[in-house]
Design a protein around this motif. Structure first.
Motif, PDB file in Angstrom:
ATOM      1  N   GLN A 124     -23.942 -49.946  18.155  1.00  0.00           N
ATOM      2  CA  GLN A 124     -22.842 -49.098  17.732  1.00  0.00           C
ATOM      3  C   GLN A 124     -22.405 -48.153  18.853  1.00  0.00           C
ATOM      4  OE1 GLN A 124     -23.481 -47.566  13.849  1.00  0.00           O
ATOM      5  NE2 GLN A 124     -21.738 -46.170  13.924  1.00  0.00           N
TER       6      GLN A 124
ATOM      7  N   PRO B 220     -23.414 -53.678  13.673  1.00  0.00           N
ATOM      8  CA  PRO B 220     -23.118 -52.556  12.790  1.00  0.00           C
ATOM      9  C   PRO B 220     -22.014 -52.950  11.820  1.00  0.00           C
ATOM     10  CG  PRO B 220     -23.038 -51.898  15.121  1.00  0.00           C
ATOM     11  CD  PRO B 220     -23.186 -53.379  15.094  1.00  0.00           C
TER      12      PRO B 220
ATOM     13  N   TYR C 270     -18.706 -52.518  10.233  1.00  0.00           N
ATOM     14  CA  TYR C 270     -17.458 -51.783  10.441  1.00  0.00           C
ATOM     15  C   TYR C 270     -16.527 -51.887   9.239  1.00  0.00           C
ATOM     16  CZ  TYR C 270     -18.986 -51.534  15.281  1.00  0.00           C
ATOM     17  OH  TYR C 270     -19.705 -51.278  16.418  1.00  0.00           O
TER      18      TYR C 270
ATOM     19  N   TYR D  46     -14.755 -47.710  16.262  1.00  0.00           N
ATOM     20  CA  TYR D  46     -15.900 -47.172  17.017  1.00  0.00           C
ATOM     21  C   TYR D  46     -15.905 -45.649  17.068  1.00  0.00           C
ATOM     22  CZ  TYR D  46     -12.966 -46.375  21.140  1.00  0.00           C
ATOM     23  OH  TYR D  46     -12.013 -45.919  21.998  1.00  0.00           O
TER      24      TYR D  46
END
Ligand SMILES: *Cc1c(COP(=O)(O)O)cnc(C)c1O
Length: 410
Positions: free
Chosen positions: A330, A359, A361, A375
């Motif tokens: 991440q 990760p 999202y 991000y």
């Protein structure tokens, strides 16, 4: 000096961790000796007595070497030894090369064959776990025995190369299995084989029509970079496509010598990729993995996998929680070059194979749109299209056409 000859320029004079360590530990080694990989092999440190000559061991390390001596091999090339920090037991090179007491303790759940390979091992040297590719175990020795080795059931054994007959049986297996299009040669470290022996494996494999590519897994660029000679690189190029998959775990290992080894391969037309293993208190930090990726890309080495540590015997103390790997990814994705972000892989204990994690999202998957977190933690929506039929009408035509071209040998 011609700067385009960078890959073959002498590196010994440049200041580096390795040059410093060499001057301190092996002051009488000549350049010819130091850069000769067979000299390095002959002078590898293989027991407590030899090790104590070069490194002032912490009590935990001394006990570690003693208590693991009947379990796993120790072996450290002079070159890799020269990278060890003399003052800090937490030096990443030191942690990968010198056992500690925890390694002698096999914890509940740890397995001798953590990846369940022996049940998909039709030949001594073949692991056939995935449909279209096999692992070819060509040798059981290494230039440095990693304290985190996942195949230590193989590398702990009695220093033997595969017999000619075993190697032939492995090659026959590949020849008799047309579904195998990718052969991953590993061990042990295949680059410890002589060029002739390596060729006697690469030549017949690359002649098999269904073998489209060969990969070689090796730590030689990391632990014995002088082994990567022009001769070796030329052999590999001859059987292209051959990909080298190496194993740097920390930027400290990416010395001028190591970079030169990688660049020599790439200059000869041999792509190099890296798989790192995430290890607690060694590289378990996004900053370190990012620096590693950056310094590798500068050497034209592409980060491929970041491995969650396998549940191999004696490795518990090096394992990170799954969440740590995800946190690291991440902190990379979006924040740096996409090529610098490896796949985070968990090889499932018992033989399930590799799965990758990333990760999450996605905030919400709706019929009309999907909600994402980017991000930076901001929310964005991606709308679904009206049409959802994704079949490709031309593919039948293309398949027929490419069959035709293949049958004409084009
Ligand atoms: C990792 C592995 C491979 C190669 O996997 P890729 O995801 O294609 O890199 C092949 N065979 C075995 C047994 C493996 O462990």
């Amino acid at each position: 000096m011609d700067s385009s000859a960078g890959a073959t320029a002498p590196v010994l004079a440049r200041p580096s961790v390795s040059a410093e360590g060499r001057a301190r530990l092996f002051p009488s080694a000549t350049d010819a000796e130091w850069t000769d990989w067979r000299w390095q092999q002959r002078h590898a440190v293989r027991n407590l007595e030899q090790l104590e000559r070069y490194v002032r061991l912490a009590p935990d390390e001394r006990a570690g070497v003693q208590e693991t001596s009947s379990l796993f091999r120790v072996g450290i090339s002079p070159y890799y030894l020269s990278l060890i920090d003399p003052d800090h037991a937490s030096c990443p090179v030191r942690m990968q090369a010198i056992p500690v007491r925890a390694e002698a303790r096999v914890r509940p759940g740890e397995l001798e064959d953590p990846l369940g390979e022996d049940k998909t091992r039709p030949e001594e040297c073949i692991v056939h776990k995935y449909p279209d590719r096999v692992l070819f175990l060509a040798i059981d020795t290494c230039s440095v025995y990693c304290r985190h080795c996942t195949r230590r059931r193989i590398t702990k054994g009695g220093e033997a190369e595969l017999t000619k007959d075993q190697m032939r049986r492995g090659i026959d297996y590949v020849r008799n299995h047309p579904e195998v299009r990718d052969v991953l040669i590993s061990g042990g470290d295949p680059f410890l084989l002589s060029e002739e022996r390596l060729e006697s494996l690469l030549a017949p494999l690359s002649e098999i029509p269904h073998v489209e590519m060969i990969r070689i897994g090796t730590r030689v660029p990391v632990c014995l970079p002088m082994r990567v000679t022009d001769g070796l690189a030329r052999v590999l190029r001859r059987y292209a496509p051959v990909y080298v998959i190496t194993h740097f775990n920390h930027p400290k290992e990416v010395t001028p010598e190591a970079r030169e080894a990688c660049e020599r391969l790439v200059d000869h037309g041999v792509p190099v990729e890296n798989q790192a293993v995430l290890m607690r208190q060694l590289n378990s930090d996004a900053r370190i993995i990012k620096e590693l990726s950056h310094v590798l890309l500068r050497s034209r080495v592409r980060p491929y996998y970041l491995h969650q540590m396998d549940v191999a015997e004696g490795c518990e103390h090096l394992r990170t929680p799954i969440a740590k790997g995800l946190e690291i990814l991440q902190q990379l994705r979006g924040h740096t070059t996409g090529l610098a972000v490896p796949h985070l892989a968990v090889d499932l204990p018992g033989g399930g194979g590799k799965v990758t994690l990333q990760p999450d999202y996605v905030i919400e998957r709706g019929e009309r749109e999907t909600l994402f977190r980017n991000y930076k933690g901001e929310t964005y929506a991606y709308p679904e299209p009206e049409e959802t039929d994704c079949s490709c009408p031309y593919d039948e035509v293309w398949q027929a056409r490419s069959r035709e071209l293949r049958s004409q040998g084009r």
